[in-house]
Design a protein around this motif. Sequence first.
Motif, PDB file in Angstrom:
ATOM      1  N   ASN A 130       0.849  -1.189   0.000  1.00  0.00           N
ATOM      2  CA  ASN A 130       0.000   0.000   0.000  1.00  0.00           C
ATOM      3  C   ASN A 130       0.887   1.242   0.000  1.00  0.00           C
ATOM      4  O   ASN A 130       1.762   1.395   0.862  1.00  0.00           O
ATOM      5  CB  ASN A 130      -0.889   0.020   1.253  1.00  0.00           C
ATOM      6  N   LEU A 131       0.646   2.126  -0.948  1.00  0.00           N
ATOM      7  CA  LEU A 131       1.436   3.338  -1.076  1.00  0.00           C
ATOM      8  C   LEU A 131       0.655   4.553  -0.600  1.00  0.00           C
ATOM      9  O   LEU A 131      -0.584   4.583  -0.644  1.00  0.00           O
ATOM     10  CB  LEU A 131       1.857   3.558  -2.532  1.00  0.00           C
ATOM     11  N   PHE A 132       1.389   5.563  -0.161  1.00  0.00           N
ATOM     12  CA  PHE A 132       0.769   6.845   0.190  1.00  0.00           C
ATOM     13  C   PHE A 132       1.769   7.936  -0.152  1.00  0.00           C
ATOM     14  O   PHE A 132       2.944   7.670  -0.417  1.00  0.00           O
ATOM     15  CB  PHE A 132       0.376   6.897   1.667  1.00  0.00           C
ATOM     16  N   GLY A 133       1.297   9.174  -0.151  1.00  0.00           N
ATOM     17  CA  GLY A 133       2.198  10.276  -0.442  1.00  0.00           C
ATOM     18  C   GLY A 133       1.464  11.474  -1.000  1.00  0.00           C
ATOM     19  O   GLY A 133       0.231  11.464  -1.163  1.00  0.00           O
ATOM     20  N   PRO A 163      -3.839  -4.105  10.963  1.00  0.00           N
ATOM     21  CA  PRO A 163      -2.475  -3.663  10.622  1.00  0.00           C
ATOM     22  C   PRO A 163      -2.276  -3.660   9.119  1.00  0.00           C
ATOM     23  O   PRO A 163      -2.820  -4.502   8.400  1.00  0.00           O
ATOM     24  CB  PRO A 163      -1.592  -4.714  11.315  1.00  0.00           C
ATOM     25  N   VAL A 164      -1.504  -2.707   8.643  1.00  0.00           N
ATOM     26  CA  VAL A 164      -1.251  -2.608   7.213  1.00  0.00           C
ATOM     27  C   VAL A 164       0.182  -2.126   7.008  1.00  0.00           C
ATOM     28  O   VAL A 164       0.693  -1.302   7.780  1.00  0.00           O
ATOM     29  CB  VAL A 164      -2.257  -1.639   6.542  1.00  0.00           C
ATOM     30  N   GLY A 165       0.835  -2.657   5.989  1.00  0.00           N
ATOM     31  CA  GLY A 165       2.182  -2.227   5.639  1.00  0.00           C
ATOM     32  C   GLY A 165       2.117  -1.073   4.659  1.00  0.00           C
ATOM     33  O   GLY A 165       1.504  -1.192   3.592  1.00  0.00           O
ATOM     34  N   LEU A 166       2.733   0.040   5.002  1.00  0.00           N
ATOM     35  CA  LEU A 166       2.683   1.240   4.165  1.00  0.00           C
ATOM     36  C   LEU A 166       4.081   1.621   3.688  1.00  0.00           C
ATOM     37  O   LEU A 166       5.076   1.421   4.395  1.00  0.00           O
ATOM     38  CB  LEU A 166       2.091   2.418   4.941  1.00  0.00           C
ATOM     39  N   LEU A 167       4.133   2.196   2.503  1.00  0.00           N
ATOM     40  CA  LEU A 167       5.379   2.691   1.920  1.00  0.00           C
ATOM     41  C   LEU A 167       5.092   4.021   1.249  1.00  0.00           C
ATOM     42  O   LEU A 167       4.155   4.128   0.444  1.00  0.00           O
ATOM     43  CB  LEU A 167       5.919   1.686   0.897  1.00  0.00           C
ATOM     44  N   HIS A 168       5.885   5.043   1.592  1.00  0.00           N
ATOM     45  CA  HIS A 168       5.719   6.329   0.920  1.00  0.00           C
ATOM     46  C   HIS A 168       6.110   6.196  -0.550  1.00  0.00           C
ATOM     47  O   HIS A 168       7.001   5.409  -0.903  1.00  0.00           O
ATOM     48  CB  HIS A 168       6.583   7.390   1.604  1.00  0.00           C
ATOM     49  N   ALA A 169       5.469   6.982  -1.399  1.00  0.00           N
ATOM     50  CA  ALA A 169       5.708   6.882  -2.841  1.00  0.00           C
ATOM     51  C   ALA A 169       7.155   7.163  -3.213  1.00  0.00           C
ATOM     52  O   ALA A 169       7.656   6.616  -4.195  1.00  0.00           O
ATOM     53  CB  ALA A 169       4.776   7.839  -3.585  1.00  0.00           C
ATOM     54  N   ALA A 190      11.075  -2.473   2.091  1.00  0.00           N
ATOM     55  CA  ALA A 190      10.641  -2.527   3.486  1.00  0.00           C
ATOM     56  C   ALA A 190       9.429  -1.618   3.686  1.00  0.00           C
ATOM     57  O   ALA A 190       9.289  -0.581   3.019  1.00  0.00           O
ATOM     58  CB  ALA A 190      11.782  -2.091   4.403  1.00  0.00           C
ATOM     59  N   VAL A 191       8.560  -2.003   4.604  1.00  0.00           N
ATOM     60  CA  VAL A 191       7.343  -1.242   4.870  1.00  0.00           C
ATOM     61  C   VAL A 191       7.307  -0.807   6.330  1.00  0.00           C
ATOM     62  O   VAL A 191       8.039  -1.329   7.169  1.00  0.00           O
ATOM     63  CB  VAL A 191       6.076  -2.066   4.550  1.00  0.00           C
ATOM     64  N   THR A 192       6.461   0.170   6.616  1.00  0.00           N
ATOM     65  CA  THR A 192       6.125   0.550   7.991  1.00  0.00           C
ATOM     66  C   THR A 192       4.765  -0.045   8.302  1.00  0.00           C
ATOM     67  O   THR A 192       3.783   0.250   7.615  1.00  0.00           O
ATOM     68  CB  THR A 192       6.084   2.081   8.148  1.00  0.00           C
ATOM     69  N   ASP A 217       4.363  16.722  16.103  1.00  0.00           N
ATOM     70  CA  ASP A 217       5.544  15.920  16.415  1.00  0.00           C
ATOM     71  C   ASP A 217       6.065  15.294  15.119  1.00  0.00           C
ATOM     72  O   ASP A 217       5.374  14.520  14.460  1.00  0.00           O
ATOM     73  CB  ASP A 217       5.148  14.831  17.420  1.00  0.00           C
ATOM     74  N   LEU A 218       7.305  15.632  14.770  1.00  0.00           N
ATOM     75  CA  LEU A 218       7.927  15.135  13.537  1.00  0.00           C
ATOM     76  C   LEU A 218       9.159  14.300  13.871  1.00  0.00           C
ATOM     77  O   LEU A 218      10.188  14.372  13.201  1.00  0.00           O
ATOM     78  CB  LEU A 218       8.309  16.310  12.630  1.00  0.00           C
ATOM     79  N   SER A 219       9.037  13.479  14.904  1.00  0.00           N
ATOM     80  CA  SER A 219      10.194  12.776  15.446  1.00  0.00           C
ATOM     81  C   SER A 219      10.478  11.438  14.770  1.00  0.00           C
ATOM     82  O   SER A 219      11.421  10.753  15.149  1.00  0.00           O
ATOM     83  CB  SER A 219      10.009  12.545  16.955  1.00  0.00           C
ATOM     84  N   SER A 220       9.681  11.030  13.787  1.00  0.00           N
ATOM     85  CA  SER A 220       9.967   9.801  13.044  1.00  0.00           C
ATOM     86  C   SER A 220       9.780  10.056  11.558  1.00  0.00           C
ATOM     87  O   SER A 220       9.051  10.969  11.149  1.00  0.00           O
ATOM     88  CB  SER A 220       9.040   8.654  13.491  1.00  0.00           C
ATOM     89  N   GLN A 221      10.436   9.223  10.743  1.00  0.00           N
ATOM     90  CA  GLN A 221      10.325   9.388   9.292  1.00  0.00           C
ATOM     91  C   GLN A 221       8.897   9.181   8.824  1.00  0.00           C
ATOM     92  O   GLN A 221       8.416   9.890   7.921  1.00  0.00           O
ATOM     93  CB  GLN A 221      11.269   8.419   8.581  1.00  0.00           C
ATOM     94  N   PHE A 222       8.176   8.234   9.429  1.00  0.00           N
ATOM     95  CA  PHE A 222       6.798   7.995   9.022  1.00  0.00           C
ATOM     96  C   PHE A 222       5.926   9.216   9.318  1.00  0.00           C
ATOM     97  O   PHE A 222       5.078   9.599   8.495  1.00  0.00           O
ATOM     98  CB  PHE A 222       6.233   6.763   9.726  1.00  0.00           C
TER      99      PHE A 222
END
Length: 368
Positions: A130-133, A163-169, A190-192, A217-222
């Motif tokens: 699953n992609l997002f962006g 639960p779902v595995g996500l990957l930024h575009a 790899a996915v989050t 809060d922008l403390s993680s890449q996700f």
Amino acid sequence: MKVVLTGAGGFLGWHTRLRLHALTDHDVAAVDRSTWTRLPELVARADAVIHVAGVNRGDAADVESGNLELARDLAEAVTAAGHPARIVYANSVQDGNGTPYGLGKRGAREILEGAAASGGGRLVDVRLPNLFGEHGRPNYNSFVATFVAAVRDGHDPQVADRPVGLLHAQGAAQALIDGLATDAHRIDPAVTTVGVQQVLDLLHDFKRSYDQGEFPDLSSQFRIELFNTYRAALFPDHYPIALAPHTDPRGTFVETVRCRGGEGQTSFSTTVPGITRGEHYHLSKIERFAVISGRARMSLRRMFSDEIVDFDVCGDQPAAIDMPVGWVHNITNTGTEVLLTQFWSHELFRPDAPDTFPERVRPHPQES
């Protein structure tokens, strides 16, 4: 390397084209629906094809047949080219799962594998989750795009949590670019893994913070990737952001940035009348321009588009623009006095990875 990119006008295609432009020196021929008939001549001159074009929504039969038809067109072009070509295929983790989409993606893979092998080339199978962006279409590209639009508009959609595995575009784009040089036949990025409800809750948190003039809060890449996705859906209607001046007999105080977590770096510049700064874009950096004194025009253009968005701002009414990723931007002193601008980024500047790519908002005629 000469690379043909199919589906360049779509969500993943735009992100892939953007990353290719920023990080490689490949000669990229972008193909979309309007230029699909040129596919054979472009493939004939190419060393590789990144095949992103696909059908993922619509009537079940059309979804399956649409992916097969696109693959057949590309296979015919590769065969007619008469030389070895590498095909990097934007496949799906749903390949072969029995759904019309999964069957279409598997069938397309088999068609492209045959075409690549017959010409002495190879297929690199990139299995995308699953992609997002930024600039995803609600009710089409992903549930994240649907949630973003709903939260932006003040709605709270119903959720079947799982639960779902996500990957930024941009991560997906990098996997496709890696496919141009890898010795592997398959890439599984790899996915989050997050909960669907967790994504919605984060978006609501983003809205609450941003509506109050705060960065969340922008403390993680996700979190950074999801916030960039959210704020892209606000542009340009949400901007400029008015900054409230607090004035007393001593003078005026203006708070330009509030951030709840993560890194941060602030700088300022002076600009003489008529001079333009900026002329670049970013892939992930969150950047705010705030005019403190003087008059300026901030101009932005989405990469690979001709439409320009202009904001005229003045230090007498302090305002800020947060630059969306993938948009070229600049600031020009349009007044008669020195312009004072404050810049804020969510991360420290790193010379070895500046995430800053030169490009003009308004290209010279010879560059168009």
